[in-house]
Write a protein that holds these residues in place. Structure first.
Motif, PDB file in Angstrom:
ATOM      1  N   PHE A 169       0.800  -1.223   0.000  1.00 61.29           N
ATOM      2  CA  PHE A 169       0.000   0.000   0.000  1.00 61.29           C
ATOM      3  C   PHE A 169       0.841   1.285   0.000  1.00 61.29           C
ATOM      4  O   PHE A 169       0.284   2.379  -0.079  1.00 61.29           O
ATOM      5  CB  PHE A 169      -0.950   0.009   1.193  1.00 61.29           C
ATOM      6  N   VAL A 170       2.153   1.157   0.083  1.00 63.68           N
ATOM      7  CA  VAL A 170       3.007   2.353   0.065  1.00 63.68           C
ATOM      8  C   VAL A 170       2.826   3.157  -1.223  1.00 63.68           C
ATOM      9  O   VAL A 170       2.644   4.386  -1.176  1.00 63.68           O
ATOM     10  CB  VAL A 170       4.491   1.981   0.282  1.00 63.68           C
ATOM     11  N   PRO A 171       2.848   2.529  -2.405  1.00 60.69           N
ATOM     12  CA  PRO A 171       2.654   3.319  -3.627  1.00 60.69           C
ATOM     13  C   PRO A 171       1.311   4.044  -3.653  1.00 60.69           C
ATOM     14  O   PRO A 171       1.232   5.210  -4.069  1.00 60.69           O
ATOM     15  CB  PRO A 171       2.739   2.266  -4.746  1.00 60.69           C
ATOM     16  N   ILE A 172       0.266   3.393  -3.191  1.00 56.85           N
ATOM     17  CA  ILE A 172      -1.073   3.982  -3.222  1.00 56.85           C
ATOM     18  C   ILE A 172      -1.150   5.189  -2.301  1.00 56.85           C
ATOM     19  O   ILE A 172      -1.620   6.267  -2.693  1.00 56.85           O
ATOM     20  CB  ILE A 172      -2.124   2.927  -2.820  1.00 56.85           C
ATOM     21  N   LEU A 173      -0.689   5.035  -1.068  1.00 53.50           N
ATOM     22  CA  LEU A 173      -0.777   6.134  -0.112  1.00 53.50           C
ATOM     23  C   LEU A 173       0.151   7.286  -0.485  1.00 53.50           C
ATOM     24  O   LEU A 173      -0.200   8.460  -0.290  1.00 53.50           O
ATOM     25  CB  LEU A 173      -0.459   5.631   1.296  1.00 53.50           C
ATOM     26  N   SER A 174       1.322   6.979  -1.015  1.00 50.55           N
ATOM     27  CA  SER A 174       2.242   8.060  -1.396  1.00 50.55           C
ATOM     28  C   SER A 174       1.675   8.865  -2.558  1.00 50.55           C
ATOM     29  O   SER A 174       1.803  10.094  -2.588  1.00 50.55           O
ATOM     30  CB  SER A 174       3.626   7.500  -1.732  1.00 50.55           C
ATOM     31  N   ARG A 175       1.033   8.198  -3.502  1.00 48.68           N
ATOM     32  CA  ARG A 175       0.385   8.923  -4.599  1.00 48.68           C
ATOM     33  C   ARG A 175      -0.699   9.849  -4.054  1.00 48.68           C
ATOM     34  O   ARG A 175      -0.817  11.008  -4.467  1.00 48.68           O
ATOM     35  CB  ARG A 175      -0.245   7.945  -5.587  1.00 48.68           C
ATOM     36  N   GLY A 176      -1.509   9.312  -3.137  1.00 45.53           N
ATOM     37  CA  GLY A 176      -2.588  10.103  -2.568  1.00 45.53           C
ATOM     38  C   GLY A 176      -2.082  11.326  -1.820  1.00 45.53           C
ATOM     39  O   GLY A 176      -2.654  12.414  -1.918  1.00 45.53           O
ATOM     40  N   ALA A 177      -0.994  11.149  -1.068  1.00 43.66           N
ATOM     41  CA  ALA A 177      -0.441  12.268  -0.287  1.00 43.66           C
ATOM     42  C   ALA A 177       0.057  13.389  -1.187  1.00 43.66           C
ATOM     43  O   ALA A 177      -0.148  14.571  -0.908  1.00 43.66           O
ATOM     44  CB  ALA A 177       0.685  11.762   0.614  1.00 43.66           C
ATOM     45  N   ILE A 178       0.718  13.026  -2.289  1.00 39.28           N
ATOM     46  CA  ILE A 178       1.176  14.055  -3.224  1.00 39.28           C
ATOM     47  C   ILE A 178      -0.018  14.738  -3.874  1.00 39.28           C
ATOM     48  O   ILE A 178      -0.047  15.961  -4.045  1.00 39.28           O
ATOM     49  CB  ILE A 178       2.103  13.447  -4.296  1.00 39.28           C
ATOM     50  N   ALA A 179      -1.029  13.950  -4.207  1.00 42.05           N
ATOM     51  CA  ALA A 179      -2.207  14.510  -4.869  1.00 42.05           C
ATOM     52  C   ALA A 179      -2.927  15.533  -4.001  1.00 42.05           C
ATOM     53  O   ALA A 179      -3.501  16.493  -4.523  1.00 42.05           O
ATOM     54  CB  ALA A 179      -3.171  13.390  -5.265  1.00 42.05           C
ATOM     55  N   VAL A 180      -2.901  15.356  -2.681  1.00 38.80           N
ATOM     56  CA  VAL A 180      -3.575  16.330  -1.812  1.00 38.80           C
ATOM     57  C   VAL A 180      -2.660  17.478  -1.404  1.00 38.80           C
ATOM     58  O   VAL A 180      -3.082  18.382  -0.703  1.00 38.80           O
ATOM     59  CB  VAL A 180      -4.190  15.671  -0.548  1.00 38.80           C
ATOM     60  N   GLY A 181      -1.392  17.440  -1.852  1.00 33.55           N
ATOM     61  CA  GLY A 181      -0.546  18.611  -1.679  1.00 33.55           C
ATOM     62  C   GLY A 181       0.539  18.549  -0.633  1.00 33.55           C
ATOM     63  O   GLY A 181       1.021  19.596  -0.184  1.00 33.55           O
ATOM     64  N   CYS A 182       0.994  17.353  -0.238  1.00 30.61           N
ATOM     65  CA  CYS A 182       2.089  17.300   0.739  1.00 30.61           C
ATOM     66  C   CYS A 182       3.339  17.951   0.151  1.00 30.61           C
ATOM     67  O   CYS A 182       3.517  18.010  -1.064  1.00 30.61           O
ATOM     68  CB  CYS A 182       2.379  15.863   1.171  1.00 30.61           C
ATOM     69  N   ASN A 183       4.212  18.420   1.012  1.00 29.68           N
ATOM     70  CA  ASN A 183       5.457  19.070   0.584  1.00 29.68           C
ATOM     71  C   ASN A 183       6.616  18.094   0.465  1.00 29.68           C
ATOM     72  O   ASN A 183       7.670  18.436  -0.082  1.00 29.68           O
ATOM     73  CB  ASN A 183       5.831  20.170   1.562  1.00 29.68           C
ATOM     74  N   GLY A 184       6.429  16.895   1.002  1.00 26.15           N
ATOM     75  CA  GLY A 184       7.497  15.911   0.941  1.00 26.15           C
ATOM     76  C   GLY A 184       7.005  14.542   1.356  1.00 26.15           C
ATOM     77  O   GLY A 184       5.920  14.394   1.935  1.00 26.15           O
ATOM     78  N   LEU A 185       7.805  13.535   1.050  1.00 26.79           N
ATOM     79  CA  LEU A 185       7.513  12.156   1.441  1.00 26.79           C
ATOM     80  C   LEU A 185       8.645  11.621   2.299  1.00 26.79           C
ATOM     81  O   LEU A 185       9.822  11.963   2.108  1.00 26.79           O
ATOM     82  CB  LEU A 185       7.376  11.255   0.215  1.00 26.79           C
ATOM     83  N   TYR A 186       8.281  10.768   3.218  1.00 26.00           N
ATOM     84  CA  TYR A 186       9.224  10.060   4.070  1.00 26.00           C
ATOM     85  C   TYR A 186       8.998   8.586   3.749  1.00 26.00           C
ATOM     86  O   TYR A 186       7.933   8.031   4.049  1.00 26.00           O
ATOM     87  CB  TYR A 186       8.870  10.393   5.522  1.00 26.00           C
ATOM     88  N   VAL A 187       9.968   7.972   3.088  1.00 24.44           N
ATOM     89  CA  VAL A 187       9.796   6.599   2.608  1.00 24.44           C
ATOM     90  C   VAL A 187      11.068   5.816   2.913  1.00 24.44           C
ATOM     91  O   VAL A 187      12.077   5.970   2.214  1.00 24.44           O
ATOM     92  CB  VAL A 187       9.506   6.564   1.095  1.00 24.44           C
TER      93      VAL A 187
END
Length: 277
Positions: A216-234
């Motif tokens: 589910f990491v790819p799905i949630l990371s896509r969603g977070a960028i789509a709603v406007g996060c400034n960065g990802l922690y992966v």
């Protein structure tokens, strides 16, 4: 929203996506340097700003017998070597007032773990170092409650603050990611990251260690960028099945290239949409 400077780049609105990645824990010097080399090479070919992360001590493991890391003295020496050899910002967790002071002498960003995000003395000590502070929202907290956390750091005069959502406790051994948390925390006035690997954890789900649902990491990371996060922690690892920490949730290096390309495209699309609006 305030922009936060980390080394040569800025994090915040109208800035490139920033990704924090690396093994969950420092396993040894050779492993850490090879991981940093791979990640630095990968991200150097993208528009993404990269920060290398690894922990010298995992102080909140499920079991007494879990691997914790080399400790702060050896761990900071390894992180300093990464910083010098690859000219990359480095990032690690701190757990006590004393650790915050020591880690800030090496690291470009020090992180307050989710379980410790309300610890006043730790927040103030971290703030007083004047380096950038990343605070993970506790699994037990509403996103708007992070304003109190931010105010504690601001009391030290330090405005270099990043916030990270890593899911919210939802029943036994499970977390849920509510993407509303990202814009809610951004309204506090600072950049917000989404922790895609810890958000898919199943805390204590394997009895003596934490489980996870890496798929589910790819799905949630896509969603977070789509709603406007400034960065990802992966968090990532060359061989997750043999990782000494968070083996069920870290992303294998072999999957990162395709993910990074997706993140770039989505982030660009969101940026273009904002311009149109």
């Amino acid at each position: 929203m305030k922009k936060v400077k980390v080394r040569e780049f800025m994090i915040g609105p109208q800035e490139p996506l920033t990704v924090v990645s690396g093994p969950c824990v420092i396993e040894n010097e050779t492993h850490t340097l090879k991981a940093a080399e791979f990640l630095c090479d990968l991200f150097s070919r993208t528009s993404i700003q990269f920060i290398f992360k690894a922990s010298y001590d995992k102080a909140n493991r499920s079991s007494l017998h879990s691997f914790r890391g080399p400790g702060i003295d050896a761990g900071l020496k390894i992180l300093e070597k990464v910083k010098q050899e690859f000219n990359v910002p480095v990032f690690t967790d701190v757990h006590t007032v004393e650790e915050a002071i020591l880690a800030a002498s090496v690291c470009d960003v020090i992180q307050i773990p989710a379980f410790l995000c309300r610890q006043t003395d730790l927040l103030i000590a971290a703030g007083e170092t004047q380096v950038a502070i990343n605070v993970k929202k506790g699994q037990f907290m509403a996103p708007w409650d992070m304003k109190n956390v931010v105010d504690k750091i601001l009391s030290t005069g330090n405005e270099n603050i990043l916030l990270t959502d890593r899911g919210t406790s939802f029943g036994y051994n499970n977390l849920v990611s509510d993407m509303r948390a990202i814009p809610i925390m951004q309204k506090i006035g600072f950049p917000v990251f989404f922790d895609a690997t810890h958000s898919v954890q199943l805390p204590g789900g394997l009895g003596v260690k934490t489980g996870g649902q890496r798929e589910f990491v790819p799905i949630l990371s896509r969603g977070a960028i789509a709603v406007g996060c400034n960065g990802l922690y992966v968090e990532s690892h060359p061989d997750p099945e043999n990782a000494k920490s968070d083996a069920a949730s870290v992303i294998p290096f072999c999957d990162l290239k395709a993910l990074v390309e997706e993140w770039e495209r989505i982030y660009e699309a969101v940026a273009n949409l904002a311009v149109v609006r």
